[in-house]
Design a protein around this motif. Structure first.
Motif, PDB file in Angstrom:
ATOM      1  N   HIS A 296       2.895  11.955 -28.863  1.00 56.76           N
ATOM      2  CA  HIS A 296       2.217  12.204 -27.592  1.00 56.76           C
ATOM      3  C   HIS A 296       3.190  12.256 -26.424  1.00 56.76           C
ATOM      4  N   ARG A 297       2.824  13.023 -25.425  1.00 57.77           N
ATOM      5  CA  ARG A 297       3.535  13.029 -24.140  1.00 57.77           C
ATOM      6  C   ARG A 297       2.767  12.126 -23.183  1.00 57.77           C
TER       7      ARG A 297
ATOM      8  N   PRO B 161       0.799  -1.227   0.000  1.00 59.59           N
ATOM      9  CA  PRO B 161       0.000   0.000   0.000  1.00 59.59           C
ATOM     10  C   PRO B 161       0.836   1.285   0.000  1.00 59.59           C
ATOM     11  N   LYS B 162       2.105   1.182   0.379  1.00 60.07           N
ATOM     12  CA  LYS B 162       2.979   2.362   0.360  1.00 60.07           C
ATOM     13  C   LYS B 162       3.867   2.391  -0.886  1.00 60.07           C
ATOM     14  N   GLY B 163       3.566   1.540  -1.856  1.00 58.18           N
ATOM     15  CA  GLY B 163       4.354   1.486  -3.082  1.00 58.18           C
ATOM     16  C   GLY B 163       4.329   2.815  -3.825  1.00 58.18           C
ATOM     17  N   ASN B 164       5.405   3.075  -4.533  1.00 57.46           N
ATOM     18  CA  ASN B 164       5.500   4.287  -5.352  1.00 57.46           C
ATOM     19  C   ASN B 164       6.271   3.940  -6.617  1.00 57.46           C
ATOM     20  N   ILE B 165       6.451   4.918  -7.470  1.00 59.39           N
ATOM     21  CA  ILE B 165       7.127   4.651  -8.737  1.00 59.39           C
ATOM     22  C   ILE B 165       8.573   4.216  -8.506  1.00 59.39           C
ATOM     23  N   LYS B 166       9.245   4.783  -7.527  1.00 55.37           N
ATOM     24  CA  LYS B 166      10.624   4.364  -7.258  1.00 55.37           C
ATOM     25  C   LYS B 166      10.694   2.887  -6.888  1.00 55.37           C
ATOM     26  N   THR B 167       9.772   2.413  -6.071  1.00 51.48           N
ATOM     27  CA  THR B 167       9.817   1.021  -5.608  1.00 51.48           C
ATOM     28  C   THR B 167       9.225   0.035  -6.610  1.00 51.48           C
ATOM     29  N   SER B 168       8.284   0.486  -7.443  1.00 49.10           N
ATOM     30  CA  SER B 168       7.498  -0.467  -8.237  1.00 49.10           C
ATOM     31  C   SER B 168       7.146   0.020  -9.638  1.00 49.10           C
ATOM     32  N   GLY B 169       7.765   1.081 -10.119  1.00 55.81           N
ATOM     33  CA  GLY B 169       7.292   1.724 -11.338  1.00 55.81           C
ATOM     34  C   GLY B 169       8.117   1.548 -12.587  1.00 55.81           C
ATOM     35  N   CYS B 170       8.900   0.478 -12.682  1.00 55.29           N
ATOM     36  CA  CYS B 170       9.691   0.277 -13.898  1.00 55.29           C
ATOM     37  C   CYS B 170       8.795   0.090 -15.130  1.00 55.29           C
ATOM     38  N   GLY B 171       7.656  -0.573 -14.945  1.00 60.87           N
ATOM     39  CA  GLY B 171       6.735  -0.774 -16.059  1.00 60.87           C
ATOM     40  C   GLY B 171       6.103   0.522 -16.519  1.00 60.87           C
ATOM     41  N   VAL B 172       5.750   1.371 -15.567  1.00 60.13           N
ATOM     42  CA  VAL B 172       5.179   2.686 -15.899  1.00 60.13           C
ATOM     43  C   VAL B 172       6.207   3.523 -16.659  1.00 60.13           C
ATOM     44  N   CYS B 173       7.433   3.568 -16.144  1.00 57.79           N
ATOM     45  CA  CYS B 173       8.490   4.345 -16.817  1.00 57.79           C
ATOM     46  C   CYS B 173       8.775   3.797 -18.213  1.00 57.79           C
ATOM     47  N   SER B 174       8.811   2.473 -18.344  1.00 60.64           N
ATOM     48  CA  SER B 174       9.049   1.858 -19.652  1.00 60.64           C
ATOM     49  C   SER B 174       7.929   2.196 -20.629  1.00 60.64           C
ATOM     50  N   ALA B 175       6.684   2.128 -20.170  1.00 59.17           N
ATOM     51  CA  ALA B 175       5.550   2.465 -21.036  1.00 59.17           C
ATOM     52  C   ALA B 175       5.604   3.929 -21.471  1.00 59.17           C
ATOM     53  N   SER B 176       5.940   4.825 -20.551  1.00 60.16           N
ATOM     54  CA  SER B 176       6.064   6.244 -20.904  1.00 60.16           C
ATOM     55  C   SER B 176       7.151   6.457 -21.947  1.00 60.16           C
ATOM     56  N   MET B 177       8.284   5.775 -21.787  1.00 66.89           N
ATOM     57  CA  MET B 177       9.371   5.920 -22.762  1.00 66.89           C
ATOM     58  C   MET B 177       8.949   5.420 -24.136  1.00 66.89           C
TER      59      MET B 177
END
Length: 187
Positions: free
Chosen positions: A44-45, A20-36
């Motif tokens: 698009h941005r 429940p305390k997860g954040n992009i630093k701890t768990s966001g490699c997929g989010v960062c990869s998708a954004s890239m």
């Protein structure tokens, strides 16, 4: 190339039931990869905060990180991309060498007889391009101390945020994951 490092985004919550305390630093490699992928392949941005909210809204957040099958399909639909999955390195190499798009790889980390280069437990990285068998990787968890542990040295070359290695280095890190690769092309 546009590069996002998850270590810069500890302030963006990315909670899950088990974290429940997860954040992009701890768990966001997929989010960062998708954004890239979106920002490098389309006009698009997709800033990290926006991609995080989008991932949560489409069920892309799972207990350990990101469900790329869900997030990848959703960003493909929204941003005019086509996603295919494969475990075949020759298919990935042909795709990249033909400049058809970008690939998100799914390294699984350490396992018996193998020290994970990109992760100890599980991770997503972007394989941005290839020249022959040499691939350029964008690792959203890149740190100055990356790739310096015993068993990790001598396999790749880091130039700023770009990592260069033979495709077999990435494939070896992904052998305990299926699908190992998410290929994104323009629709």
């Amino acid at each position: 190339m546009i590069f996002y490092n998850q270590n810069d985004y500890a302030h963006i919550p990315y909670p899950s039931e088990s974290n429940p305390k997860g954040n992009i630093k701890t768990s966001g490699c997929g989010v960062c990869s998708a954004s890239m992928v979106v920002e490098n392949m389309t006009e698009h941005r997709l800033p990290i905060a926006e991609c995080t909210a989008f991932s949560m809204s489409v069920g892309g957040r799972d207990n350990f990180g990101t469900d790329m099958e869900k997030l990848g399909a959703a960003i493909s639909e929204k941003y005019g991309l086509v996603m295919e999955t494969t475990d075949d390195k020759e298919e990935v190499l042909a795709f990249l060498n033909a400049n058809k798009g970008m690939v998100i790889a799914n390294p699984g980390g350490d396992r018996e007889g193998h020290v994970g280069l990109f992760t100890k437990y599980g991770h997503y990285i972007v394989v941005a391009e290839a020249r022959g068998r040499t691939v350029k990787v964008l690792d959203p968890n890149l740190k100055p101390t990356s790739f310096q542990k015993e068993g990790q040295t001598g396999y790749l070359f880091v130039d700023g945020v770009n990592i260069y290695c033979d495709i077999d280095v990435v494939v070896e890190d992904c052998l305990n994951r299926s699908p190992a690769f998410y290929m994104f092309a323009k629709a």
